[in-house]
Every structure is written in structure tokens, then in C-alpha cells.
Design a protein around this motif. Sequence first.
Motif, PDB file in Angstrom:
ATOM      1  N   MET A  90     -24.742 -62.193   0.442  1.00 47.05           N
ATOM      2  CA  MET A  90     -25.721 -63.035  -0.232  1.00 47.05           C
ATOM      3  C   MET A  90     -25.629 -62.751  -1.725  1.00 47.05           C
ATOM      4  O   MET A  90     -25.712 -61.615  -2.154  1.00 47.05           O
ATOM      5  CB  MET A  90     -27.109 -62.723   0.317  1.00 47.05           C
ATOM      6  CG  MET A  90     -28.267 -63.277  -0.462  1.00 47.05           C
ATOM      7  SD  MET A  90     -28.864 -64.948  -0.114  1.00 47.05           S
ATOM      8  CE  MET A  90     -28.675 -65.177   1.587  1.00 47.05           C
ATOM      9  N   GLY A  91     -25.470 -63.763  -2.527  1.00 47.60           N
ATOM     10  CA  GLY A  91     -25.378 -63.600  -3.968  1.00 47.60           C
ATOM     11  C   GLY A  91     -26.739 -63.513  -4.633  1.00 47.60           C
ATOM     12  O   GLY A  91     -27.752 -63.854  -4.040  1.00 47.60           O
ATOM     13  N   LEU A  92     -26.727 -63.063  -5.839  1.00 46.73           N
ATOM     14  CA  LEU A  92     -27.967 -62.925  -6.594  1.00 46.73           C
ATOM     15  C   LEU A  92     -28.046 -63.917  -7.751  1.00 46.73           C
ATOM     16  O   LEU A  92     -28.831 -63.727  -8.672  1.00 46.73           O
ATOM     17  CB  LEU A  92     -28.107 -61.487  -7.109  1.00 46.73           C
ATOM     18  CG  LEU A  92     -28.304 -60.452  -6.007  1.00 46.73           C
ATOM     19  CD1 LEU A  92     -28.215 -59.045  -6.575  1.00 46.73           C
ATOM     20  CD2 LEU A  92     -29.622 -60.654  -5.298  1.00 46.73           C
ATOM     21  N   MET A  93     -27.225 -64.976  -7.676  1.00 48.74           N
ATOM     22  CA  MET A  93     -27.287 -66.017  -8.702  1.00 48.74           C
ATOM     23  C   MET A  93     -28.685 -66.633  -8.688  1.00 48.74           C
ATOM     24  O   MET A  93     -29.230 -66.905  -7.626  1.00 48.74           O
ATOM     25  CB  MET A  93     -26.250 -67.099  -8.434  1.00 48.74           C
ATOM     26  CG  MET A  93     -24.823 -66.627  -8.587  1.00 48.74           C
ATOM     27  SD  MET A  93     -24.412 -66.172 -10.273  1.00 48.74           S
ATOM     28  CE  MET A  93     -24.399 -67.772 -11.017  1.00 48.74           C
ATOM     29  N   GLY A  94     -29.255 -66.815  -9.847  1.00 50.85           N
ATOM     30  CA  GLY A  94     -30.585 -67.397  -9.953  1.00 50.85           C
ATOM     31  C   GLY A  94     -31.708 -66.394  -9.806  1.00 50.85           C
ATOM     32  O   GLY A  94     -32.875 -66.774  -9.801  1.00 50.85           O
ATOM     33  N   ALA A  95     -31.365 -65.110  -9.687  1.00 44.78           N
ATOM     34  CA  ALA A  95     -32.398 -64.082  -9.546  1.00 44.78           C
ATOM     35  C   ALA A  95     -33.223 -63.987 -10.822  1.00 44.78           C
ATOM     36  O   ALA A  95     -32.685 -64.025 -11.929  1.00 44.78           O
ATOM     37  CB  ALA A  95     -31.764 -62.732  -9.234  1.00 44.78           C
ATOM     38  N   VAL A 115     -36.152 -49.441 -12.420  1.00 44.29           N
ATOM     39  CA  VAL A 115     -35.577 -50.272 -11.381  1.00 44.29           C
ATOM     40  C   VAL A 115     -36.173 -51.660 -11.550  1.00 44.29           C
ATOM     41  O   VAL A 115     -37.380 -51.813 -11.746  1.00 44.29           O
ATOM     42  CB  VAL A 115     -35.904 -49.709  -9.983  1.00 44.29           C
ATOM     43  CG1 VAL A 115     -35.476 -50.669  -8.898  1.00 44.29           C
ATOM     44  CG2 VAL A 115     -35.266 -48.349  -9.798  1.00 44.29           C
ATOM     45  N   GLU A 116     -35.335 -52.676 -11.513  1.00 42.96           N
ATOM     46  CA  GLU A 116     -35.801 -54.061 -11.575  1.00 42.96           C
ATOM     47  C   GLU A 116     -35.666 -54.673 -10.196  1.00 42.96           C
ATOM     48  O   GLU A 116     -34.777 -54.318  -9.430  1.00 42.96           O
ATOM     49  CB  GLU A 116     -34.982 -54.859 -12.586  1.00 42.96           C
ATOM     50  CG  GLU A 116     -35.185 -54.401 -14.009  1.00 42.96           C
ATOM     51  CD  GLU A 116     -34.369 -55.189 -15.005  1.00 42.96           C
ATOM     52  OE1 GLU A 116     -34.909 -55.492 -16.074  1.00 42.96           O
ATOM     53  OE2 GLU A 116     -33.195 -55.490 -14.712  1.00 42.96           O
ATOM     54  N   VAL A 117     -36.556 -55.603  -9.906  1.00 50.39           N
ATOM     55  CA  VAL A 117     -36.569 -56.249  -8.605  1.00 50.39           C
ATOM     56  C   VAL A 117     -36.561 -57.762  -8.793  1.00 50.39           C
ATOM     57  O   VAL A 117     -37.132 -58.273  -9.761  1.00 50.39           O
ATOM     58  CB  VAL A 117     -37.794 -55.791  -7.778  1.00 50.39           C
ATOM     59  CG1 VAL A 117     -39.102 -56.166  -8.433  1.00 50.39           C
ATOM     60  CG2 VAL A 117     -37.744 -56.320  -6.374  1.00 50.39           C
ATOM     61  N   VAL A 139     -33.779 -62.571   0.743  1.00 50.22           N
ATOM     62  CA  VAL A 139     -33.237 -61.322   0.194  1.00 50.22           C
ATOM     63  C   VAL A 139     -34.077 -60.875  -1.003  1.00 50.22           C
ATOM     64  O   VAL A 139     -34.657 -61.688  -1.714  1.00 50.22           O
ATOM     65  CB  VAL A 139     -31.748 -61.499  -0.216  1.00 50.22           C
ATOM     66  CG1 VAL A 139     -31.594 -62.416  -1.393  1.00 50.22           C
ATOM     67  CG2 VAL A 139     -31.087 -60.175  -0.475  1.00 50.22           C
ATOM     68  N   VAL A 140     -34.149 -59.561  -1.184  1.00 48.20           N
ATOM     69  CA  VAL A 140     -34.761 -58.960  -2.366  1.00 48.20           C
ATOM     70  C   VAL A 140     -33.665 -58.173  -3.064  1.00 48.20           C
ATOM     71  O   VAL A 140     -32.930 -57.410  -2.430  1.00 48.20           O
ATOM     72  CB  VAL A 140     -35.938 -58.027  -1.984  1.00 48.20           C
ATOM     73  CG1 VAL A 140     -36.470 -57.286  -3.193  1.00 48.20           C
ATOM     74  CG2 VAL A 140     -37.058 -58.823  -1.314  1.00 48.20           C
ATOM     75  N   GLY A 141     -33.531 -58.369  -4.374  1.00 46.35           N
ATOM     76  CA  GLY A 141     -32.518 -57.666  -5.145  1.00 46.35           C
ATOM     77  C   GLY A 141     -33.116 -56.506  -5.914  1.00 46.35           C
ATOM     78  O   GLY A 141     -34.248 -56.588  -6.390  1.00 46.35           O
ATOM     79  N   LEU A 142     -32.361 -55.428  -6.049  1.00 43.54           N
ATOM     80  CA  LEU A 142     -32.753 -54.253  -6.823  1.00 43.54           C
ATOM     81  C   LEU A 142     -31.594 -53.861  -7.726  1.00 43.54           C
ATOM     82  O   LEU A 142     -30.443 -53.860  -7.289  1.00 43.54           O
ATOM     83  CB  LEU A 142     -33.084 -53.078  -5.902  1.00 43.54           C
ATOM     84  CG  LEU A 142     -34.215 -53.296  -4.907  1.00 43.54           C
ATOM     85  CD1 LEU A 142     -34.197 -52.203  -3.855  1.00 43.54           C
ATOM     86  CD2 LEU A 142     -35.535 -53.331  -5.615  1.00 43.54           C
ATOM     87  N   PRO A 172     -27.789 -53.954 -16.339  1.00 41.92           N
ATOM     88  CA  PRO A 172     -28.080 -55.219 -15.656  1.00 41.92           C
ATOM     89  C   PRO A 172     -26.845 -55.952 -15.146  1.00 41.92           C
ATOM     90  O   PRO A 172     -26.948 -56.738 -14.209  1.00 41.92           O
ATOM     91  CB  PRO A 172     -28.822 -56.042 -16.699  1.00 41.92           C
ATOM     92  CG  PRO A 172     -28.542 -55.402 -18.001  1.00 41.92           C
ATOM     93  CD  PRO A 172     -28.230 -53.964 -17.726  1.00 41.92           C
ATOM     94  N   ALA A 173     -25.678 -55.685 -15.704  1.00 46.30           N
ATOM     95  CA  ALA A 173     -24.456 -56.330 -15.222  1.00 46.30           C
ATOM     96  C   ALA A 173     -23.773 -55.504 -14.133  1.00 46.30           C
ATOM     97  O   ALA A 173     -22.774 -55.929 -13.564  1.00 46.30           O
ATOM     98  CB  ALA A 173     -23.484 -56.556 -16.383  1.00 46.30           C
ATOM     99  N   GLY A 174     -24.322 -54.333 -13.848  1.00 45.36           N
ATOM    100  CA  GLY A 174     -23.732 -53.445 -12.853  1.00 45.36           C
ATOM    101  C   GLY A 174     -24.105 -53.849 -11.438  1.00 45.36           C
ATOM    102  O   GLY A 174     -24.604 -54.947 -11.191  1.00 45.36           O
ATOM    103  N   PRO A 175     -23.865 -52.947 -10.505  1.00 45.93           N
ATOM    104  CA  PRO A 175     -24.117 -53.262  -9.103  1.00 45.93           C
ATOM    105  C   PRO A 175     -25.607 -53.437  -8.816  1.00 45.93           C
ATOM    106  O   PRO A 175     -26.459 -52.880  -9.505  1.00 45.93           O
ATOM    107  CB  PRO A 175     -23.560 -52.046  -8.354  1.00 45.93           C
ATOM    108  CG  PRO A 175     -23.557 -50.948  -9.348  1.00 45.93           C
ATOM    109  CD  PRO A 175     -23.374 -51.587 -10.695  1.00 45.93           C
TER     110      PRO A 175
END
Length: 60
Positions: free
Chosen positions: A1-6, A21-23, A30-33, A39-42
Motif C-alpha cells: 500500500m502506498g502513502l501517496m496523498g498522505a 514521529v509523524e502519523v 492504512v495508517v502511516g508512521l 520525511p523522505a526516508g522509510p
Amino acid sequence: MGLMGATWRKSSRSGSNDQCVEVATNLPGVVGLRDSKDPAGPALTIDPGSWRSFTAALRR
């Protein structure tokens, strides 16, 4: 699952601290962390139910 548009956010308790930590909770299913220092990292992804359980445990 991508995080585009997060839409990333950090806790209001962080103040101006940039070592947080940003969420991202605006994505379906899905929830991204991620680390605010990189911010460009994993980024990690978890399912919303696990995120709710985690944040509920923190509040207790």
C-alpha cells in the motif's frame, strides 16, 4: 500500500520539536508512521485497528 496523498501530522504536544514521529491517518485501510527528521526516508504502515489499540493503550 502506498502513502501517496498522505497528510502527515505530529502530536500537538511536540511543540516546535522536529524530532518526532509523524502519523498519517487520512488514507483508506492504512495508517502511516515516519520520522519527522527524515520525511523522505522509510515509513511504516499499520492497519487502523492496530493503531487504535496502540493509541488507546498509551492513553491508559
